[in-house]
Scaffold this motif. Sequence first.
Motif, PDB file in Angstrom:
ATOM      1  N   GLN A 174      -6.454  -4.535   3.587  1.00 50.51           N
ATOM      2  CA  GLN A 174      -6.256  -3.480   2.591  1.00 50.51           C
ATOM      3  C   GLN A 174      -7.510  -2.617   2.435  1.00 50.51           C
ATOM      4  O   GLN A 174      -7.418  -1.402   2.204  1.00 50.51           O
ATOM      5  CB  GLN A 174      -5.867  -4.081   1.246  1.00 50.51           C
ATOM      6  N   LEU A 175      -8.683  -3.214   2.552  1.00 51.91           N
ATOM      7  CA  LEU A 175      -9.929  -2.456   2.428  1.00 51.91           C
ATOM      8  C   LEU A 175     -10.035  -1.417   3.544  1.00 51.91           C
ATOM      9  O   LEU A 175     -10.420  -0.270   3.301  1.00 51.91           O
ATOM     10  CB  LEU A 175     -11.124  -3.407   2.487  1.00 51.91           C
ATOM     11  N   MET A 176      -9.682  -1.812   4.765  1.00 57.47           N
ATOM     12  CA  MET A 176      -9.740  -0.871   5.886  1.00 57.47           C
ATOM     13  C   MET A 176      -8.694   0.220   5.762  1.00 57.47           C
ATOM     14  O   MET A 176      -8.915   1.360   6.172  1.00 57.47           O
ATOM     15  CB  MET A 176      -9.591  -1.636   7.206  1.00 57.47           C
ATOM     16  N   ARG A 177      -7.546  -0.110   5.184  1.00 55.28           N
ATOM     17  CA  ARG A 177      -6.515   0.904   4.963  1.00 55.28           C
ATOM     18  C   ARG A 177      -6.921   1.876   3.861  1.00 55.28           C
ATOM     19  O   ARG A 177      -6.665   3.080   3.942  1.00 55.28           O
ATOM     20  CB  ARG A 177      -5.197   0.246   4.553  1.00 55.28           C
ATOM     21  N   SER A 178      -7.536   1.350   2.804  1.00 59.04           N
ATOM     22  CA  SER A 178      -7.796   2.144   1.596  1.00 59.04           C
ATOM     23  C   SER A 178      -9.134   2.865   1.617  1.00 59.04           C
ATOM     24  O   SER A 178      -9.269   3.941   1.014  1.00 59.04           O
ATOM     25  CB  SER A 178      -7.732   1.232   0.361  1.00 59.04           C
ATOM     26  N   ALA A 210      -4.414  -0.662   9.465  1.00 66.38           N
ATOM     27  CA  ALA A 210      -5.879  -0.666   9.380  1.00 66.38           C
ATOM     28  C   ALA A 210      -6.501  -0.083  10.647  1.00 66.38           C
ATOM     29  O   ALA A 210      -7.477   0.674  10.584  1.00 66.38           O
ATOM     30  CB  ALA A 210      -6.386  -2.088   9.141  1.00 66.38           C
ATOM     31  N   ILE A 211      -5.936  -0.428  11.801  1.00 71.35           N
ATOM     32  CA  ILE A 211      -6.443   0.098  13.076  1.00 71.35           C
ATOM     33  C   ILE A 211      -6.366   1.613  13.087  1.00 71.35           C
ATOM     34  O   ILE A 211      -7.345   2.309  13.423  1.00 71.35           O
ATOM     35  CB  ILE A 211      -5.664  -0.504  14.258  1.00 71.35           C
ATOM     36  N   ASN A 212      -5.227   2.158  12.695  1.00 71.32           N
ATOM     37  CA  ASN A 212      -5.050   3.608  12.707  1.00 71.32           C
ATOM     38  C   ASN A 212      -5.969   4.300  11.711  1.00 71.32           C
ATOM     39  O   ASN A 212      -6.561   5.356  12.011  1.00 71.32           O
ATOM     40  CB  ASN A 212      -3.592   3.970  12.428  1.00 71.32           C
ATOM     41  N   ALA A 213      -6.100   3.714  10.518  1.00 72.10           N
ATOM     42  CA  ALA A 213      -6.973   4.316   9.499  1.00 72.10           C
ATOM     43  C   ALA A 213      -8.426   4.316   9.959  1.00 72.10           C
ATOM     44  O   ALA A 213      -9.144   5.320   9.798  1.00 72.10           O
ATOM     45  CB  ALA A 213      -6.833   3.559   8.177  1.00 72.10           C
ATOM     46  N   MET A 214      -8.864   3.203  10.536  1.00 74.91           N
ATOM     47  CA  MET A 214     -10.248   3.129  10.980  1.00 74.91           C
ATOM     48  C   MET A 214     -10.501   4.015  12.202  1.00 74.91           C
ATOM     49  O   MET A 214     -11.592   4.584  12.354  1.00 74.91           O
ATOM     50  CB  MET A 214     -10.629   1.678  11.298  1.00 74.91           C
ATOM     51  N   LYS A 215      -9.515   4.170  13.069  1.00 76.08           N
ATOM     52  CA  LYS A 215      -9.685   5.066  14.212  1.00 76.08           C
ATOM     53  C   LYS A 215      -9.912   6.498  13.749  1.00 76.08           C
ATOM     54  O   LYS A 215     -10.770   7.212  14.291  1.00 76.08           O
ATOM     55  CB  LYS A 215      -8.471   4.983  15.139  1.00 76.08           C
TER      56      LYS A 215
END
Length: 445
Positions: A174-178, A210-215
């Motif tokens: 959730q942290l990586m998404r948010s 999370a992968i997509n958000a961090m990319k």
Amino acid sequence: MKTTFRGGVHPKDGKEYARDVSFETHLPSGEVVLLLSQHIGKPAQPVVAKGDEVKMGQLVGKADGFVSANIYSSVSGTVKAVEPRKNAFGKKVPAVIVESDGQFTPAEGIGAARNPKSMSRQEILDAVGWAGIVGMGGAGFPTQVKLMPREPDKIEYIIANGAECEPYITCDDQLMRSFPDEIAGGMEILLSLFPQAKGVVLIEENKPEAINAMKRACAKIKGLSVWPVHTKYPQGGERSVITVVTGKHLRLGQLPADVGCIVDNVSTVRAIYRAVTKTEPLYERPFTVSGDAVANPKNLFIKLGTSFGELLQYAGGVKEGATLKKALSGGPMMGIAMADLDVPVQKNNGAMTVLAEDPAEKAFHQMTACLKCGRCNRTCPLGLTPQMMSLAAERRDYEQYEKLFGLDCVTCGSCTFACPAKRPLMQVFMQTKSEIMAIKKGGGK
């Protein structure tokens, strides 16, 4: 690039309980217990006394030595006591207890904006040390010390560990998404300290959002990329992370810096960003309350020092029709079983897992003699021989145990999970390592 490591297991991940639950902020009621030993190294020394008024983000424990960390109040209120209190292990350690006034008034200067690009290397390191940041993935090692290797020019990789392979826990996901931009910003700060290094955010494939958000966030920063890796436990272990990214292996006594790496959990990286850019010390953290016995599993931002019991009640307590058989600080593979929930969350506690069945108790009643099947050997991510280590441990043949590289064991529990005879291998290894280290510390044989 590699996407996995040797051995490992595939336990039921339990992520479905809280995977898509957005963050809430929990504000504690009553007192918070700020343990002065929330890190590897010497406990902090209290700088407040009973009756003192404190504000949120005010220093209450000063780092005592090179390997130590500052402790800050997570609430505003009055110091109720400075006395020993229990941690999740049931051990009493020094603590500052603050009675919250419910206002959460920040200390002066907290939240002041800073531009890391105008700060020197030493100013950034000082900001991290001032903030009291430690490894938030479980290790608790003071981060400022980690960022000061003997040969900084030989650091090749800065790795943000977002694997989160432990079952049930979802707060890093959730942290990586948010907050992907804050994690990427923290990595940019770290890369500025080590200009020869590449940046990697490592995430298991079971976290596509999370992968997509961090990319998207990392695309804005030169030298920073996202590595999706195979979903397998213990992918989040530091040694597994380094093996996958670099192909190198840590030997006994080596630190990640010895093979050109610095590895930090994504929560730690975000804390670095906030310390440097927002003058914010570490007094809150992301946290998951989950498990098959929880009424309403949650991902939370919590104030350090809040009790596990209070967080369980905030998540609705034990769900109707279920019985709480086991509560863990952490997840079911490496978590610590708690006999008392009236203990505070520390900097390196990321989750509470509440189970309706106790798998360890169940395994105890099913345990048989070793079948010599070799499954434990095949699943060990370090290539150790748990079967032979267990024999040496049972005989208390510490010399043989060390010859088998038993002290290298990271007690991930893969061997125990895979054992068809239900042998408590990890528990035996934890005890044996503890006994050996006690002998070495005491100078005995």
